[in-house]
Motif scaffolding. Structure first.
Motif, PDB file in Angstrom:
ATOM      1  N   ILE A  53       0.758  -1.132   0.073  1.00  0.00           N
ATOM      2  CA  ILE A  53       0.081   0.004   0.033  1.00  0.00           C
ATOM      3  C   ILE A  53       0.775   1.344   0.049  1.00  0.00           C
ATOM      4  O   ILE A  53       0.558   2.013  -0.664  1.00  0.00           O
ATOM      5  CB  ILE A  53      -1.110  -0.054   1.250  1.00  0.00           C
ATOM      6  N   VAL A  54       1.917   1.067   0.679  1.00  0.00           N
ATOM      7  CA  VAL A  54       2.803   2.237   0.804  1.00  0.00           C
ATOM      8  C   VAL A  54       3.392   2.664  -0.567  1.00  0.00           C
ATOM      9  O   VAL A  54       3.532   3.624  -1.141  1.00  0.00           O
ATOM     10  CB  VAL A  54       3.908   1.987   1.918  1.00  0.00           C
ATOM     11  N   SER A  55       4.067   1.496  -1.021  1.00  0.00           N
ATOM     12  CA  SER A  55       4.547   1.795  -2.627  1.00  0.00           C
ATOM     13  C   SER A  55       3.506   2.207  -3.519  1.00  0.00           C
ATOM     14  O   SER A  55       3.857   3.282  -4.261  1.00  0.00           O
ATOM     15  CB  SER A  55       5.353   0.358  -2.892  1.00  0.00           C
ATOM     16  N   ARG A  56       2.526   1.854  -3.569  1.00  0.00           N
ATOM     17  CA  ARG A  56       1.380   1.979  -4.468  1.00  0.00           C
ATOM     18  C   ARG A  56       0.947   3.510  -4.118  1.00  0.00           C
ATOM     19  O   ARG A  56       0.848   4.558  -5.259  1.00  0.00           O
ATOM     20  CB  ARG A  56       0.211   1.138  -4.437  1.00  0.00           C
ATOM     21  N   THR A  57       0.598   4.045  -2.930  1.00  0.00           N
ATOM     22  CA  THR A  57       0.011   5.161  -2.706  1.00  0.00           C
ATOM     23  C   THR A  57       1.209   6.476  -2.824  1.00  0.00           C
ATOM     24  O   THR A  57       0.960   7.375  -3.234  1.00  0.00           O
ATOM     25  CB  THR A  57      -0.416   5.217  -1.196  1.00  0.00           C
ATOM     26  N   MET A  58       2.372   6.043  -2.543  1.00  0.00           N
ATOM     27  CA  MET A  58       3.584   7.140  -2.604  1.00  0.00           C
ATOM     28  C   MET A  58       3.775   7.407  -4.103  1.00  0.00           C
ATOM     29  O   MET A  58       4.525   8.446  -4.138  1.00  0.00           O
ATOM     30  CB  MET A  58       4.824   6.693  -1.774  1.00  0.00           C
ATOM     31  N   GLN A  59       3.238   6.590  -4.945  1.00  0.00           N
ATOM     32  CA  GLN A  59       3.371   7.121  -6.481  1.00  0.00           C
ATOM     33  C   GLN A  59       2.271   8.113  -6.899  1.00  0.00           C
ATOM     34  O   GLN A  59       2.433   8.613  -7.805  1.00  0.00           O
ATOM     35  CB  GLN A  59       3.043   5.515  -7.508  1.00  0.00           C
ATOM     36  N   ILE A  60       1.350   8.226  -5.914  1.00  0.00           N
ATOM     37  CA  ILE A  60       0.229   9.168  -6.222  1.00  0.00           C
ATOM     38  C   ILE A  60       0.638  10.625  -5.407  1.00  0.00           C
ATOM     39  O   ILE A  60       0.455  11.571  -6.058  1.00  0.00           O
ATOM     40  CB  ILE A  60      -1.203   8.731  -5.488  1.00  0.00           C
ATOM     41  N   ILE A  61       1.296  10.334  -4.503  1.00  0.00           N
ATOM     42  CA  ILE A  61       1.595  11.865  -3.640  1.00  0.00           C
ATOM     43  C   ILE A  61       2.888  11.899  -3.458  1.00  0.00           C
ATOM     44  O   ILE A  61       3.606  10.949  -3.052  1.00  0.00           O
ATOM     45  CB  ILE A  61       0.639  12.059  -2.411  1.00  0.00           C
ATOM     46  N   ASP A  62       3.186  13.127  -3.333  1.00  0.00           N
ATOM     47  CA  ASP A  62       4.706  13.326  -2.982  1.00  0.00           C
ATOM     48  C   ASP A  62       4.928  13.519  -1.497  1.00  0.00           C
ATOM     49  O   ASP A  62       5.184  14.603  -0.938  1.00  0.00           O
ATOM     50  CB  ASP A  62       5.225  14.612  -3.505  1.00  0.00           C
ATOM     51  N   SER A  63       4.690  12.462  -0.463  1.00  0.00           N
ATOM     52  CA  SER A  63       4.639  12.579   0.756  1.00  0.00           C
ATOM     53  C   SER A  63       5.012  11.231   1.373  1.00  0.00           C
ATOM     54  O   SER A  63       4.599  10.222   0.420  1.00  0.00           O
ATOM     55  CB  SER A  63       3.450  13.186   1.368  1.00  0.00           C
ATOM     56  N   ASN A  64       5.371  11.127   2.412  1.00  0.00           N
ATOM     57  CA  ASN A  64       5.775   9.736   3.182  1.00  0.00           C
ATOM     58  C   ASN A  64       4.481   9.074   3.696  1.00  0.00           C
ATOM     59  O   ASN A  64       3.511  10.074   4.117  1.00  0.00           O
ATOM     60  CB  ASN A  64       6.766   9.937   4.074  1.00  0.00           C
ATOM     61  N   VAL A  65       4.183   7.910   3.623  1.00  0.00           N
ATOM     62  CA  VAL A  65       2.986   7.389   3.860  1.00  0.00           C
ATOM     63  C   VAL A  65       3.322   6.086   5.026  1.00  0.00           C
ATOM     64  O   VAL A  65       4.231   5.312   4.486  1.00  0.00           O
ATOM     65  CB  VAL A  65       2.426   6.727   2.717  1.00  0.00           C
ATOM     66  N   ASN A  66       2.514   6.168   5.652  1.00  0.00           N
ATOM     67  CA  ASN A  66       2.612   5.177   7.080  1.00  0.00           C
ATOM     68  C   ASN A  66       1.479   4.268   6.951  1.00  0.00           C
ATOM     69  O   ASN A  66       0.418   4.885   6.821  1.00  0.00           O
ATOM     70  CB  ASN A  66       2.813   5.559   8.407  1.00  0.00           C
ATOM     71  N   VAL A  67       1.570   3.138   7.279  1.00  0.00           N
ATOM     72  CA  VAL A  67       0.291   2.111   7.144  1.00  0.00           C
ATOM     73  C   VAL A  67       0.452   1.485   8.639  1.00  0.00           C
ATOM     74  O   VAL A  67       1.634   0.884   8.984  1.00  0.00           O
ATOM     75  CB  VAL A  67       0.121   1.201   6.094  1.00  0.00           C
ATOM     76  N   MET A  68      -0.465   1.600   9.629  1.00  0.00           N
ATOM     77  CA  MET A  68      -0.507   1.136  10.818  1.00  0.00           C
ATOM     78  C   MET A  68      -1.589  -0.199  11.021  1.00  0.00           C
ATOM     79  O   MET A  68      -2.705  -0.343  10.443  1.00  0.00           O
ATOM     80  CB  MET A  68      -1.093   2.135  11.891  1.00  0.00           C
ATOM     81  N   ASP A  69      -1.168  -1.148  11.822  1.00  0.00           N
ATOM     82  CA  ASP A  69      -2.220  -2.529  12.015  1.00  0.00           C
ATOM     83  C   ASP A  69      -3.258  -1.784  13.059  1.00  0.00           C
ATOM     84  O   ASP A  69      -3.195  -0.573  13.447  1.00  0.00           O
ATOM     85  CB  ASP A  69      -1.597  -3.367  12.636  1.00  0.00           C
ATOM     86  N   GLY A  70      -4.076  -2.604  13.381  1.00  0.00           N
ATOM     87  CA  GLY A  70      -5.235  -2.230  14.260  1.00  0.00           C
ATOM     88  C   GLY A  70      -4.912  -1.719  15.712  1.00  0.00           C
ATOM     89  O   GLY A  70      -5.597  -1.386  16.382  1.00  0.00           O
ATOM     90  N   ARG A  71      -3.526  -2.072  16.162  1.00  0.00           N
ATOM     91  CA  ARG A  71      -3.044  -1.593  17.485  1.00  0.00           C
ATOM     92  C   ARG A  71      -2.308  -0.298  17.446  1.00  0.00           C
ATOM     93  O   ARG A  71      -1.785   0.159  18.282  1.00  0.00           O
ATOM     94  CB  ARG A  71      -2.320  -2.782  18.023  1.00  0.00           C
TER      95      ARG A  71
END
Length: 381
Positions: free
Chosen positions: A14-32
């Motif tokens: 998800i990070v790799s795909r979405t960082m192709q859309i925007i020029d910003s760092n993306v983090n993905v967190m689990d349910g905790r």
């Protein structure tokens, strides 16, 4: 919390795909609230309090520089919950000033949720496929029906009340070659909108459950379907053999069909090695007699033929006997098939009777010879 667990591999994708859309760092967190995917590898494993807020409140949480200083492991940005089937499974965060990123947040969230949904569906399909394979393996081994098997089949949409037949597919080759061929055969059997009932029973064998036809026309249609499959396999360079067992219904019917398919394959390969497809109705008698092959009964039945073989060095008498039986012991038809006079046929039959010690005018003696021929392995003439 949803049953679906957001995994690190999916998060990083998800990070790799979405960082192709925007020029910003993306983090993905689990349910905790733990960072399991990030454009900044150093942040992996950190607890993200902004994500915890988004997960707990079920809404977008924007954090500016002033707020970020008061939270642990948080930088300015926008955090949104990730949902599957309406349940929150984690969060996605975009690092940067909220005013700049606000318009991208929903786009990134939707992209991430679409990827999660696709991954979940693939998991469900894979699980369903494994359950169907396990069901097939249990059905071909079950001598009688059980309520648990019936319930299992019902949940998977398999109607055990109708007759089923087993097709046993054998691929040639060993090791990786056999595995690759089996994979290609599974692909050939796949049908749009309908997953076939398949199971691997060995490193080179595949079982396929098909509804058993009722009536001659439907039986012919199923045979044509099997022959078409063999033709498609041959066109792709696959060397396979297929044996279709008899159709049965009721408790233990599929296991019984599997046994007939396996016996049909064994007998077919022995008697008709040049063929690729074998069908139980074509080989019914030799298949039913196959269990006698290694017993004393087969030895007793073979004695007249053994005497005939010793006295028939060129195979002429055995060819005559087979032609006679093939034409329902009708002398005229058999003589025409052999291109001989009826008197010549009668002479040869008398010679066969003398050598074997059997009276070919008696039905039971004819039957003994016919059954012996069905049990006999192909011999060079």
């Amino acid at each position: 919390m949803a049953a679906y667990q957001l995994e690190a591999g999916m998060a990083q994708e998800i990070v790799s795909r979405t960082m192709q859309i925007i020029d910003s760092n993306v983090n993905v967190m689990d349910g905790r609230g733990r960072i399991i995917g990030s454009g900044d590898p150093q942040r992996l494993g950190e607890l993200h309090e902004g994500a915890l807020l988004a997960i707990a409140q079920g809404r977008r949480v924007e954090i500016d520089s002033a707020v970020a200083r008061g939270l642990h492991g948080v930088r300015p940005g926008v955090n949104l919950p990730l949902r599957i089937d309406g349940e929150i499974v984690g969060a996605v965060g975009l690092s940067g000033e909220p005013e700049t990123l606000r318009r991208y947040g929903q786009l990134v969230s939707m992209t991430a949720e679409m990827m999660l949904e696709q991954a979940r569906l693939q998991q469900l399909l894979a699980r369903d496929s494994r359950l169907r394979e396990e069901l097939v393996l249990n059905l071909i081994r079950a001598e009688g029906g059980t309520s648990s098997l019936a319930e299992w089949a019902q949940r998977l949409g398999v109607n055990l009340d109708q007759p089923w037949a087993v097709a046993l597919i054998e691929v040639e080759g060993q090791g990786p070659d056999a595995g690759s061929a089996l994979h290609e055969m599974q692909a050939l059997l796949a049908a749009p909108g309908r997953e076939p009932l398949l199971a691997l029973v060995s490193l080179h064998e595949l079982v396929w459950l098909v509804p058993a036809p009722e009536g001659e026309a439907r039986g012919d249609a199923l045979r044509a379907r099997m022959e078409a499959l063999l033709a498609r396999a041959a066109a792709q360079g696959l060397e396979v053999r297929l044996a279709l067992g008899n159709g049965f219904s009721g408790p233990g019917g599929i296991a019984r069909s599997y046994r007939t398919a396996r016996a049909t394959l064994a007998v077919g390969k022995q008697r008709l090695p040049a063929q690729r497809g074998y069908f139980y109705p074509d080989l019914r008698l030799p298949v039913l007699l196959d269990s006698l092959r290694d017993g004393w009964q087969a030895e007793e039945l073979a004695q007249p033929l053994a005497r005939l073989r010793e006295a028939d060095s060129n195979g002429l008498l055995r060819r005559t006997l087979r032609a006679w039986f093939a034409h329902d012991v009708q002398p005229g038809a058999a003589a025409r098939a052999l291109f001989i006079h009826r008197n010549t046929l009668e002479y040869r039959l008398n010679r066969i009777a003398d050598v074997t010690g059997l009276d070919l005018t008696r039905f039971d003696h004819r039957l003994l010879l016919y059954v012996a021929l069905q049990l006999e392995a192909p011999q060079p003439e």
